[in-house]
Enzyme design. Structure first.
Site: not given
Ligand code: GLN
Length: 497
Positions: A80, A155, A179
């Site tokens: 990532k 994400s 995410s």
């Molecule tokens: N979807 C969640 C957010 O938008 C979690 C994102 C994540 O775990 N990085 O914050």
């Protein structure tokens, strides 16, 4: 001839160790696959062919010299783009870091290299890991390999899509609110959020420091465990890193068993907004756990109802502070520096040009929640709710060994469907957020395809902090029983691209 891209990481490592194939052949097969199909998927932001082949050659040389190879030596991985990589671009999916070449490796990157894992490149993500669909990437969305018109989760959608399209057998994600697990669920892959502090955050670009946790992504539970072991462990460079032995995750993954295990089904993870097919597959999984010898009880965690609200105050608050460092002066983008403007003006113009709408929304929300007049009402209350959620978990784990739930309320939604509706987007993490707020370990693994749309459904397993091995013991048992009965969805039913 075996298609080297269809193997699990464990199989790949065994073939390399035995000399049946070489690390270079494996790396080349994956680079060829990326070149052939990533145009459709857009899992990668940057492919490091040269670096990957050099790393693979080093593994083959080691083997030729008779040196002992680690359990994942020569296995390719998609990283990532939130982890710094020395000499290789790191953008966090943001324009503000476009063109930035980090001068150092994150601890996690270092550990991957030390394990002789071959890093293929950096994967697409929602900007600064804020999102649930990868549509917030400044470099365009990633598609779900099961249906290219749908989101791969977020994400870490690039990492999950790379796995599901056989561009890499291993990937790394980060999980602040879901995410790792949510993308795993919607792509039919396995993703684990280790106990908070289990994997070093040093060199991982910060979003919300008290929640952010890097972790392994793979196509099988064993592969995830092998990767977990390679990246976990104490790091003096991260003050929140846990100074304790890594839980025996690989041993657990090799000995899947749920006999006599007490499993809790949380009442609050159901109801309005949950897709029928998701609930059907989840209920079948619970039935399967029973048949395998687990004792299933229903229990209530009333404060979980407020988890989403608390998260969307705490995470933006921390991000508003963390992202202050992107000032156009230190690194990355600089806009408007024509010799006539003050540093403040340049900073302001840079942030205006460099951050996307969701990042700006969160910075504003967080700054507001932390302002002196509203601190107690918003940030202070959210922290109290966080404590209540932690207590709910403590009470639950006094009665059961693990909790289970669907990972996400729905399967992958169409690209664009929730793009203009932040609230609808936030709901994708309804089931994953509580474990981040409490710091527990949690896994998502495939539990079949939803009957109404044929898309993957994820089963979430949550364990107490430091009991990450429990996830793998349960996950391996469920995966084995599942595969025997219904076949492995990703390995047998995934569409070929
Ligand atoms: N979807 C969640 C957010 O938008 C979690 C994102 C994540 O775990 N990085 O914050």
């Amino acid at each position: 001839m075996t298609d080297l891209t269809r193997l699990t990481a464990a199989e790949t490592a065994a073939k390399i160790a035995s000399g049946e194939t070489s690390a270079v052949e494996v790396a080349q097969a994956h680079l060829d696959r990326i070149a052939a199909i990533d145009e459709k998927v857009h899992a990668f932001l940057h492919v490091d062919s040269e670096g990957a082949l050099a790393a693979a050659r080093a593994v083959d040389d080691k083997r030729a010299r008779g040196e002992k190879l680690g359990p994942l030596a020569g296995v390719p991985l998609a990283l990532k783009d939130i982890f710094t990589t020395e000499g290789v671009p790191t953008t966090v999916g943001s324009k503000i870091l476009e063109g930035w070449i980090p001068p150092y490796d994150a601890t996690l990157t270092k550990r991957l290299k030390a394990a002789d894992i071959v890093i293929l490149g950096k994967t697409n993500m929602d900007e600064f890991a804020m999102g649930s669909s990868t549509e917030n990437s400044a470099y365009g969305p990633t598609s779900n390999p099961w249906d290219l018109t749908r989101i791969p989760g977020g994400s870490g959608g690039g990492s999950s899509a790379a796995l599901a399209s056989f561009q890499a057998p291993l990937a790394i994600g980060t999980d602040t609110g879901g995410s790792i697990r949510q993308p795993a669920a919607v792509t039919g892959t396995v993703g684990v959020k280790p106990t908070y502090g289990g994997v070093s955050r040093y060199g991982m670009v910060a979003f919300s420091s008290s929640l952010d946790q890097g972790g392994p992504c793979a196509r099988t539970v064993l592969d995830a465990a092998l990767l977990h072991e390679a990246i976990a462990g104490h790091d003096p460079l991260d003050s929140t890193s846990i100074d304790a032995p890594v839980p025996p995750v690989v041993e657990a993954a090799r000995n899947g068993d749920v006999k006599g295990l007490r499993v809790g089904v949380v009442k609050e993870f159901a109801g309005e907004g949950y897709q029928a097919g998701v609930m059907q597959r989840f209920n079948e999984s619970v039935e399967l756990l029973r048949e395998l010898g687990a004792e299933v009880v229903e229990l209530s965690c009333p404060s979980f109802t407020y988890a989403l609200a608390a998260y969307y105050l705490i995470a933006p608050s921390e991000c508003s502070s963390n992202l202050a460092r992107f000032d156009g002066l230190r690194y990355g983008l600089r806009t408007g520096d024509d010799g006539t403007r003050s540093a403040e003006e340049v900073t302001s113009l840079t942030r205006e040009a460099g951050f996307g709408p969701e990042v700006k929304r969160r910075i504003m929300l967080g700054t507001y929640a932390l302002s002196s007049g509203y601190y107690d009402a918003y940030y202070g209350s959210a922290q109290k709710v966080r404590t209540l959620i932690t207590r709910d978990f403590e009470r639950a784990f006094a009665d059961v060994d693990v909790l289970v739930s669907p990972t996400t309320p729905t399967t992958a939604f169409p690209i664009g469907e929730r793009a203009d509706d932040p609230m609808a987007m936030y709901l994708a993490d309804l089931c994953t957020i509580p474990a981040n707020l409490a710091g527990n370990a949690a896994m998502s693994l495939p539990c079949g395809l939803a009957p109404e749309d044929g898309l993957p459904v994820g089963l979430q397993i949550i364990a107490p902090a430091l009991a990450d091995d429990r996830l793998y013991r349960v996950g391996a048992a469920v995966e084995a029983a599942f595969t025997t009965r219904w076949g492995h969805p990703l390995l047998e039913e995934a569409p070929t691209l």
